[in-house]
Design an enzyme around this catalytic site. Sequence first.
Site, PDB file in Angstrom:
ATOM      1  CD  GLU A  82      -3.287  -1.214   1.537  1.00 18.48           C
ATOM      2  OE1 GLU A  82      -3.767  -0.101   1.804  1.00 18.48           O
ATOM      3  OE2 GLU A  82      -3.898  -2.283   1.705  1.00 18.48           O
TER       4      GLU A  82
HETATM    5  N1  CAA Z   1      -6.265  11.987  -4.288  1.00 16.29           N
HETATM    6  C1  CAA Z   1      -6.746  12.495  -5.455  1.00 16.29           C
HETATM    7  N2  CAA Z   1      -5.988  12.673  -6.541  1.00 16.29           N
HETATM    8  C2  CAA Z   1      -4.707  12.317  -6.462  1.00 16.29           C
HETATM    9  C3  CAA Z   1      -4.139  11.786  -5.290  1.00 16.29           C
HETATM   10  C4  CAA Z   1      -4.988  11.632  -4.163  1.00 16.29           C
HETATM   11  N3  CAA Z   1      -4.536  11.110  -3.007  1.00 16.29           N
HETATM   12  N4  CAA Z   1      -2.831  11.543  -5.515  1.00 16.29           N
HETATM   13  C5  CAA Z   1      -2.585  11.911  -6.782  1.00 16.29           C
HETATM   14  N5  CAA Z   1      -3.727  12.376  -7.353  1.00 16.29           N
HETATM   15  C6  CAA Z   1      -3.892  12.935  -8.685  1.00 16.29           C
HETATM   16  C7  CAA Z   1      -2.956  14.132  -8.871  1.00 16.29           C
HETATM   17  O1  CAA Z   1      -3.551  15.314  -8.382  1.00 16.29           O
HETATM   18  C8  CAA Z   1      -2.747  14.142 -10.357  1.00 16.29           C
HETATM   19  O2  CAA Z   1      -3.874  14.754 -10.959  1.00 16.29           O
HETATM   20  P1  CAA Z   1      -3.673  16.011 -12.016  1.00 16.29           P
HETATM   21  O3  CAA Z   1      -2.919  15.410 -13.165  1.00 16.29           O
HETATM   22  O4  CAA Z   1      -5.080  16.373 -12.353  1.00 16.29           O
HETATM   23  O5  CAA Z   1      -2.900  17.036 -11.305  1.00 16.29           O
HETATM   24  C9  CAA Z   1      -2.780  12.683 -10.732  1.00 16.29           C
HETATM   25  O6  CAA Z   1      -3.472  12.002  -9.678  1.00 16.29           O
HETATM   26  C10 CAA Z   1      -1.396  12.091 -10.880  1.00 16.29           C
HETATM   27  O7  CAA Z   1      -0.716  12.317  -9.668  1.00 16.29           O
HETATM   28  P2  CAA Z   1       0.853  12.435  -9.562  1.00 16.29           P
HETATM   29  O8  CAA Z   1       1.370  13.328 -10.639  1.00 16.29           O
HETATM   30  O9  CAA Z   1       1.177  12.789  -8.155  1.00 16.29           O
HETATM   31  O10 CAA Z   1       1.282  10.942  -9.931  1.00 16.29           O
HETATM   32  P3  CAA Z   1       2.675  10.229  -9.846  1.00 16.29           P
HETATM   33  O11 CAA Z   1       2.860   9.424 -11.058  1.00 16.29           O
HETATM   34  O12 CAA Z   1       3.770  11.215  -9.497  1.00 16.29           O
HETATM   35  O13 CAA Z   1       2.480   9.177  -8.632  1.00 16.29           O
HETATM   36  C11 CAA Z   1       2.366   8.438  -6.356  1.00 16.29           C
HETATM   37  C12 CAA Z   1       2.046   9.531  -7.382  1.00 16.29           C
HETATM   38  C13 CAA Z   1       1.923   9.005  -5.010  1.00 16.29           C
HETATM   39  C14 CAA Z   1       3.838   8.118  -6.305  1.00 16.29           C
HETATM   40  C15 CAA Z   1       1.530   7.170  -6.706  1.00 16.29           C
HETATM   41  O14 CAA Z   1       2.004   6.571  -7.907  1.00 16.29           O
HETATM   42  C16 CAA Z   1       1.537   6.121  -5.615  1.00 16.29           C
HETATM   43  O15 CAA Z   1       0.816   6.250  -4.619  1.00 16.29           O
HETATM   44  N6  CAA Z   1       2.313   5.042  -5.774  1.00 16.29           N
HETATM   45  C17 CAA Z   1       2.275   3.910  -4.855  1.00 16.29           C
HETATM   46  C18 CAA Z   1       1.258   2.895  -5.277  1.00 16.29           C
HETATM   47  C19 CAA Z   1       0.826   2.022  -4.142  1.00 16.29           C
HETATM   48  O16 CAA Z   1       0.572   2.456  -3.031  1.00 16.29           O
HETATM   49  N7  CAA Z   1       0.667   0.732  -4.441  1.00 16.29           N
HETATM   50  C20 CAA Z   1       0.177  -0.196  -3.482  1.00 16.29           C
HETATM   51  C21 CAA Z   1      -0.460  -1.342  -4.179  1.00 16.29           C
HETATM   52  S1  CAA Z   1      -1.981  -1.856  -3.479  1.00 16.29           S
HETATM   53  C22 CAA Z   1      -1.604  -2.978  -2.279  1.00 16.29           C
HETATM   54  O17 CAA Z   1      -0.494  -3.082  -1.817  1.00 16.29           O
HETATM   55  C23 CAA Z   1      -2.796  -3.717  -1.807  1.00 16.29           C
HETATM   56  C24 CAA Z   1      -2.578  -5.009  -1.139  1.00 16.29           C
HETATM   57  O18 CAA Z   1      -2.924  -6.059  -1.691  1.00 16.29           O
HETATM   58  C25 CAA Z   1      -2.136  -5.040   0.266  1.00 16.29           C
END
Ligand code: CAA
Length: 380
Positions: free
Chosen positions: A363
Amino acid sequence: MDFTLTEEHKLIRDAARDFADSELLPGVIERDNKQQFPKELVKKMGDLGFLGIMVDPKYGGSGMDTISYILIMEELSKIDASASVIVSVNNSLVCYGLERFGNEEQKQKYLTKLATGEFLGAFCLSEPEAGSDATSQRTTAIKKGDHYILNGTKNWITSGGRADVYLVIAQTDKHKGSHGINAFIVEKGTPGFDIGPKEDKLGIRGSDTHTLQFNDVKVPKANRIGEDGAGFRFAMKTLSGGRIGIAAQALGIAAGAYELALKYSKERKAFGTEICNHQAIAFKLADMYVDIEAARHLVMKAAWDKDQGNNYDVSSAVAKLFASKVAMEHTVEAVQIHGGNGFVKEYHVERLMRDAKITQIYEGTSEIQKIVISRNLIKE
Ligand code: CAA
């Protein structure tokens, strides 16, 4: 500001503690050894309302708040983090995702069964080449009339072989980047949807983790969650809540290890006294207590933010980052306090140490939490 739990919260916490002690504890070492999914126990947790804790009762849920959810998560995780991750994914990724972003038809069809435990859910975002970089989805969902055709691979999916319903994130229009991503509800048994082999893991070995394959899987448009292109926002918002659940899991693992270490240190004697009377051990216990209290307050704050309707993107990342660090560091210390016995399975702390590691990875890794936190600091 009031740090007191309500009577209802105390009752819920005690019910989860009783369940963990009486039902999860007896077979936990065997399930870990055999990588055995706790099928009957998941059913019992469904009967207790632990699989739809925050879901509105009109959809079959328990209608409780996020504080109740983390109290349950902490107690289950003290004993069995494999069981608690099943609870966490079903509650905060699958049920919450559907309740907040799904339409009424989807809620009636799927949420009502997921909240009661009749169905189990999985959340499918990670891919071989899109783990932390979640925007780089390679799984495609191409629109064909009133259907989408899904192709691709998903990795490390919790409850991957056991779920009935899968929330799958896929790229529909790669030119639109994160705005071209969609989320779909895919039912087990849909032609072309195959479950790969089970992963052999370091920790949470009782949970069921698989690779999933999608080969020309036909998914009705009615199963798309939200507007076209809303899938990335769906995933990010849902994960913010998921991170509160994993932070509570990490807190429970740390607190479980601490409770075992404290008890052991009061019984085990060396150099003529119980080892808790040696400063080397007493100071370790003090450090554990302080960090666990701090983690608990951060987890509570994130849950409170969510219950108040505040933005919890940052507080959930802060809670997960800190609680997972505390879990890792202090489960190692708990093993150390147990000495040779800490290295032996029957004392439980070595399992908690192995289970702790995943809380710094899934996550969103600790490094991803720092990205979320620092971007918000810079933006302000
Ligand atoms: N709420 C709403 N919108 C959001 C947001 C949020 N929390 N975070 C990002 N966004 C939006 C941004 O505002 C942006 O929108 P605009 O283009 O309109 O401005 C868009 O989404 C893209 O955002 P970023 O440019 O910030 O995207 P990024 O490519 O830089 O990535 C990141 C951001 C935070 C690194 C994201 O990729 C991330 O969270 N990565 C980790 C993924 C993760 O947690 N994976 C876990 C897998 S699930 C799991 O583990 C489940 C299980 O089985 C236990």
